[in-house]
Structure formats: C-alpha cells, structure tokens
Design a protein around this motif. Structure first.
Motif, mmCIF file in Angstrom:
data_model
loop_
_atom_site.group_PDB
_atom_site.id
_atom_site.type_symbol
_atom_site.label_atom_id
_atom_site.label_comp_id
_atom_site.label_asym_id
_atom_site.label_seq_id
_atom_site.Cartn_x
_atom_site.Cartn_y
_atom_site.Cartn_z
ATOM 1 N N ALA A 170 -2.184 2.645 2.746
ATOM 2 C CA ALA A 170 -2.079 3.359 4.033
ATOM 3 C C ALA A 170 -2.752 4.726 3.941
ATOM 4 O O ALA A 170 -3.441 5.157 4.878
ATOM 5 C CB ALA A 170 -0.610 3.497 4.441
ATOM 6 N N TYR A 172 -7.132 8.479 5.197
ATOM 7 C CA TYR A 172 -7.970 9.565 4.685
ATOM 8 C C TYR A 172 -9.344 9.078 4.196
ATOM 9 O O TYR A 172 -10.124 9.878 3.704
ATOM 10 C CB TYR A 172 -7.252 10.296 3.548
ATOM 11 C CG TYR A 172 -6.001 11.030 3.996
ATOM 12 C CD1 TYR A 172 -6.070 12.344 4.469
ATOM 13 C CD2 TYR A 172 -4.749 10.418 3.951
ATOM 14 C CE1 TYR A 172 -4.939 13.016 4.880
ATOM 15 C CE2 TYR A 172 -3.610 11.083 4.364
ATOM 16 C CZ TYR A 172 -3.705 12.380 4.833
ATOM 17 O OH TYR A 172 -2.578 13.041 5.244
ATOM 18 N N ALA A 227 13.099 5.136 -3.319
ATOM 19 C CA ALA A 227 13.490 4.570 -4.617
ATOM 20 C C ALA A 227 12.720 5.201 -5.768
ATOM 21 O O ALA A 227 13.221 5.286 -6.900
ATOM 22 C CB ALA A 227 13.277 3.056 -4.604
ATOM 23 N N TYR A 278 0.153 12.174 4.904
ATOM 24 C CA TYR A 278 0.645 10.948 5.540
ATOM 25 C C TYR A 278 0.829 9.868 4.483
ATOM 26 O O TYR A 278 -0.075 9.616 3.678
ATOM 27 C CB TYR A 278 -0.333 10.481 6.615
ATOM 28 C CG TYR A 278 0.022 9.137 7.195
ATOM 29 C CD1 TYR A 278 1.104 8.994 8.055
ATOM 30 C CD2 TYR A 278 -0.718 8.003 6.862
ATOM 31 C CE1 TYR A 278 1.442 7.758 8.575
ATOM 32 C CE2 TYR A 278 -0.395 6.755 7.383
ATOM 33 C CZ TYR A 278 0.687 6.643 8.232
ATOM 34 O OH TYR A 278 1.019 5.418 8.737
ATOM 35 N N GLY A 279 1.989 9.209 4.491
ATOM 36 C CA GLY A 279 2.296 8.261 3.425
ATOM 37 C C GLY A 279 2.591 6.846 3.887
ATOM 38 O O GLY A 279 3.083 6.041 3.095
ATOM 39 N N GLY A 280 2.321 6.539 5.146
ATOM 40 C CA GLY A 280 2.525 5.174 5.618
ATOM 41 C C GLY A 280 3.593 5.064 6.689
ATOM 42 O O GLY A 280 4.209 6.051 7.095
ATOM 43 N N ARG A 281 3.781 3.848 7.143
ATOM 44 C CA ARG A 281 4.764 3.576 8.189
ATOM 45 C C ARG A 281 6.187 3.614 7.629
ATOM 46 O O ARG A 281 6.404 3.477 6.426
ATOM 47 C CB ARG A 281 4.502 2.202 8.798
ATOM 48 C CG ARG A 281 3.243 2.168 9.630
ATOM 49 C CD ARG A 281 2.978 0.763 10.141
ATOM 50 N NE ARG A 281 1.771 0.727 10.957
ATOM 51 C CZ ARG A 281 1.757 0.939 12.272
ATOM 52 N NH1 ARG A 281 2.892 1.180 12.910
ATOM 53 N NH2 ARG A 281 0.634 0.908 12.943
ATOM 54 N N ARG A 317 8.409 1.430 7.634
ATOM 55 C CA ARG A 317 8.838 0.235 6.908
ATOM 56 C C ARG A 317 8.467 0.300 5.427
ATOM 57 O O ARG A 317 8.953 -0.515 4.640
ATOM 58 C CB ARG A 317 8.247 -1.026 7.536
ATOM 59 C CG ARG A 317 6.744 -1.146 7.394
ATOM 60 C CD ARG A 317 6.275 -2.488 7.935
ATOM 61 N NE ARG A 317 4.839 -2.641 7.807
ATOM 62 C CZ ARG A 317 4.193 -3.743 8.132
ATOM 63 N NH1 ARG A 317 4.861 -4.793 8.611
ATOM 64 N NH2 ARG A 317 2.893 -3.828 7.992
ATOM 65 N N ASN A 318 7.604 1.245 5.063
ATOM 66 C CA ASN A 318 7.268 1.453 3.658
ATOM 67 C C ASN A 318 7.992 2.658 3.055
ATOM 68 O O ASN A 318 7.542 3.222 2.053
ATOM 69 C CB ASN A 318 5.755 1.586 3.499
ATOM 70 C CG ASN A 318 5.058 0.227 3.583
ATOM 71 O OD1 ASN A 318 5.529 -0.762 3.017
ATOM 72 N ND2 ASN A 318 3.955 0.162 4.322
ATOM 73 N N LEU A 323 5.025 13.488 0.860
ATOM 74 C CA LEU A 323 4.602 12.306 1.603
ATOM 75 C C LEU A 323 5.433 12.203 2.878
ATOM 76 O O LEU A 323 6.662 12.264 2.830
ATOM 77 C CB LEU A 323 4.805 11.052 0.759
ATOM 78 C CG LEU A 323 3.840 10.918 -0.413
ATOM 79 C CD1 LEU A 323 4.330 9.860 -1.385
ATOM 80 C CD2 LEU A 323 2.445 10.572 0.098
ATOM 81 N N HIS A 352 11.170 2.580 1.820
ATOM 82 C CA HIS A 352 12.086 2.253 0.718
ATOM 83 C C HIS A 352 11.523 2.668 -0.633
ATOM 84 O O HIS A 352 12.212 3.296 -1.449
ATOM 85 C CB HIS A 352 12.413 0.762 0.683
ATOM 86 C CG HIS A 352 13.037 0.356 -0.620
ATOM 87 N ND1 HIS A 352 14.338 0.688 -0.944
ATOM 88 C CD2 HIS A 352 12.539 -0.288 -1.701
ATOM 89 C CE1 HIS A 352 14.605 0.243 -2.171
ATOM 90 N NE2 HIS A 352 13.526 -0.356 -2.640
ATOM 91 N N GLN A 353 10.277 2.309 -0.879
ATOM 92 C CA GLN A 353 9.733 2.577 -2.215
ATOM 93 C C GLN A 353 9.545 4.068 -2.471
ATOM 94 O O GLN A 353 9.595 4.494 -3.624
ATOM 95 C CB GLN A 353 8.430 1.813 -2.459
ATOM 96 C CG GLN A 353 7.373 1.952 -1.405
ATOM 97 C CD GLN A 353 7.433 0.824 -0.391
ATOM 98 O OE1 GLN A 353 8.504 0.279 -0.106
ATOM 99 N NE2 GLN A 353 6.299 0.457 0.183
ATOM 100 N N VAL A 354 9.353 4.834 -1.412
ATOM 101 C CA VAL A 354 9.230 6.288 -1.604
ATOM 102 C C VAL A 354 10.604 6.872 -1.958
ATOM 103 O O VAL A 354 10.721 7.710 -2.858
ATOM 104 C CB VAL A 354 8.639 6.943 -0.346
ATOM 105 C CG1 VAL A 354 8.571 8.454 -0.502
ATOM 106 C CG2 VAL A 354 7.242 6.381 -0.078
ATOM 107 N N LEU A 388 6.243 9.886 6.178
ATOM 108 C CA LEU A 388 6.130 8.519 6.687
ATOM 109 C C LEU A 388 6.669 8.430 8.107
ATOM 110 O O LEU A 388 7.613 9.139 8.469
ATOM 111 C CB LEU A 388 6.909 7.553 5.794
ATOM 112 C CG LEU A 388 6.304 7.273 4.424
ATOM 113 C CD1 LEU A 388 6.662 8.365 3.437
ATOM 114 C CD2 LEU A 388 6.760 5.926 3.895
ATOM 115 N N GLN A 397 9.618 -0.369 -6.957
ATOM 116 C CA GLN A 397 9.089 0.694 -6.086
ATOM 117 C C GLN A 397 7.706 1.150 -6.516
ATOM 118 O O GLN A 397 6.924 1.617 -5.683
ATOM 119 C CB GLN A 397 10.072 1.871 -5.982
ATOM 120 C CG GLN A 397 10.545 2.443 -7.275
ATOM 121 C CD GLN A 397 11.885 1.840 -7.711
ATOM 122 O OE1 GLN A 397 12.190 0.692 -7.404
ATOM 123 N NE2 GLN A 397 12.684 2.605 -8.430
#
Lengths: 228, 228
Positions: B212, B217, A205, A193-196, A198-199, A167, A201-203, A169, B202
């Motif tokens: 996202a 996609y 964590a 693509y896994g997001g902006r 600001r998202n 992923l 942290h969860q990736v 980001l 998370q």
C-alpha cells in the motif's frame, strides 16, 4: 502556480484541537506532551476530570494542555486519540459514540498479551482494535496511528527528536492526511500513509515484535520506512 | 580478550551453502543474486532441475549460482530459503521433510490476497506461513526472514546498497544468528532479531502495508529499525 499535489503534501493542522483519551497513562501523556510541545492545543481525557487535570498539570509543557472527563474532551476536540488499555476499549468507545460523532478518531491501541515467552498478539473479533473502533463508531472517521512510539521516549526531556515514522492507516484520505500532519508536527517524526484500516491488525501486533527487539537489544526501537 | 558478546555479534557464515527453493521466481532469483554477489555459494531449487539451472545461468553473478531440483538443492545446502508461492507452500514442504531434516529453514513467504481495495493478509490455520513450516518440518530449524525485500530492488543492477533491515524470527538463537549473518552479507542490509516464530504472522502480513505504501508513494518501501 505549484499546486501539483504529492503524497507528501500535508494539510495545515495548526488550528486543530486534539483530545487524548486515556491520557493519564504513559502513552497518552507522552503523546499529549509531544503534540503540545509542537504547539497543538491538547486536552487530556480520563474517566475522572480531576485526574485528567492533574496529569495535564504534571507535564512540562505549560498551559497548552488541560484535563477533562473523556466525553467533554472528545466533544471539545477536532481529533481524538484513543490511548486506553485494550481491556475496556470497546466499552469506552460505545459510551462515547455521540461525543465522537463526526470526529477524526485515532486508535493507537495494541491488543497484546504477555506470558513466559514474552509478548504476543491477542486475537480480536473485529480483526483489530482499529476495526473494533470503526464497528462501534459508525459516525466517526476512524484511523489508526501512533502504535509504535515508546512512551519512555515521548516523556524523556532529554530526547529532542523522536526517531521514527508514524504509520497512519484508514480509508478516509482527508482524515489520514490530517493525522499524518499531526504526527509530523512532533520533532523527528514523519507521518506515513500505511494502508487501509483492514490492514491495521499487523501494525498493532507488530508492537510485540518491537518489544522483543527492545529486550534483545536494550533499545526503544521504532520503524522508519525506506525509499519514501 | 574481548569475548564479551553483544546482540550485534554475528557468526562467520562465509562457508555455508544456501539453497533457494522457488528460486526461479523473482523473489527467489533476487535473493540468490544478492547472496551470491556477497560471496555465498547458492543453489537455486525448482521442481525442474533444468528450469533451475536456466534461472541460475540467467543471473549476472557468474558461476556462484547453480540450479537443481528442490530436493537436491535442499540436501546440498546448510541453509534453505523457502521462497515459493503461498499456494503449494505446505505441499512442497511436506514433500521435502526428509531433505530438510536438520537444515536451517528460512521461510519468507507472505500469505496475501488482493482485491479491488488492494492487498490484505490471508488467514493461516497455523498462524503464519512460518508456523506452518514449523508444523510440517519437525526435524528442521525453522526461522522466518526476508519478507519485505523488494524483488525489483534485489534484481536491479543499478542498486548497489539495499536500504532496509531484514527481520529474522525464530526460537533457535543459533539459527536466527546464522540467518541474521547471511542477511547482513547483502550490501546495505542489517539482520535484526525480530521475535519468536509465534510473532511471524504480523511480519508476513505487514507486506500488505508495504505494498500500500509503494502504491501511494511510488516507492519500493522497506523497514529500518531505529535505536538498534
């Protein structure tokens, strides 16, 4: 003329040089190894140029990897992977702010703690390691990726195909596309693509969850994204 | 005698009754539908018993699903899925503390916000929706699961196999095994242990990343865990 772009289109990254800061650790050596096996020119960075060179020579990838101190490695590269321990993450990046200016930075650091109950996510003032990098490197193009790849798998000569999606980001579309393309050069891997940022942290964590999975199932677990 | 247990062994849950609180929403109806199709007795719960009954009758699963008010649904079930909006999550659970005593509670709530830049994770005082449930339901066996399943996919009569793994989190091994077994009854789905409840944030927040991915996609993305 089939120049219709799809989200799966990737740029040509075959001419890019990649530095791996913290490249003497297992994660860094593993990423350096797989990227070099894919034909990418790789520089392992470390505080000590000698230890970096020794780590490079210890890989089974031939002359495609060399070692340098972190600043030299950063300056010589187009894309810089940050694979250092969370402790010292901020200080290292602050010290490399000039060397990393205009570079694509790929943060793959997971701020985790461990206690009797296993792994857990550490709180990060900026939200995530990647956002901390963004905060201290205002002149760099910061992305986040490669959080979930097992160093054991990356370094295992018996593993030909790495069975997971990376992923990627970030808020800079061109930069995330380049990192996705680099990830996809590793056999078996897709760069998704896994997001902006600001998202992120969860990736980061989520690595704690994968470690819990690994312990329960005696596995080297990774993620695949379905329907993509 | 092959009674050696493996992490993949699952208990027999064919006789259990499942309630879905917030079962008139898309996510709740989708889960009720798929569980009923798998032969599970399902009760849709809502503030209004009439609306719950109407939602149950609107499903294409025949008489396997009935409706009731939330408290009655909770009392009649062995396992209670909490699929309510994040707003009102705490209040609802507080009001059902007695009805949910001794039940296995499955929290699948994702505390998310949306702005011009898309989805992001909301901060939660207790750490996560699941930990909030644990805090207000001291007599229940709280787990977390079903965060990433697309309501559109669950409700789509054209989709025979749901292509993802459901991560099940919790500190009560028997409870997480039962929830894993329920998830695995849905065609295509595996129920995979995903860590302790303190690592639920998370998993909930990762839904923002999947949204996202879906936007980039044009997909209904889910997760598969590799090497497990």
């Amino acid at each position: 003329m089939a120049d219709q772009k799809t989200p799966h289109d990737l740029p040509d990254v075959s001419g890019l040089t990649v530095a791996v800061l913290g490249g003497t650790g297992d994660q860094g050596r593993g990423l350096a190894r797989r990227l070099a096996m894919a034909g990418t020119e790789v520089i392992i960075g470390s505080r000590s140029a000698e230890r970096a060179q020794a780590a490079a020579e210890g890989l089974d990838t031939g002359p495609a990897v060399r070692g340098a101190d972190n600043a030299e490695a950063a300056r010589a590269a187009d894309v810089v992977i940050v694979a250092v321990p969370w402790e010292g993450h901020r200080e290292l990046l602050v010290s490399l702010e000039d060397a990393l200016a205009d570079k694509i930075v790929v943060d793959c650091v997971n701020p985790l703690g461990f206690d009797k109950k296993g792994p857990y996510a550490l709180p990060v003032e900026e939200g995530s390691a990647a956002q901390q990098a963004e905060a201290v490197l205002p002149r760099s193009r910061v992305t986040a990726a490669f959080h979930h790849v097992s160093a054991v798998v990356l370094l295992d000569p018996e593993v030909d195909e790495v069975d997971l999606d990376v992923l990627v980001l970030g808020d800079d579309r061109e930069a995330t596309d380049i990192v996705r393309a680099l990830a996809a050069r590793i056999s078996g891997v897709r760069g998704i693509y896994g997001g902006r940022l600001r998202n992120a942290h969860q990736v980061e964590a989520f690595t704690a969850n994968l470690i819990a999975v690994n312990r329960r199932y005696k596995a080297h677990a990774g993620l695949r994204i379905t329907d993509v």
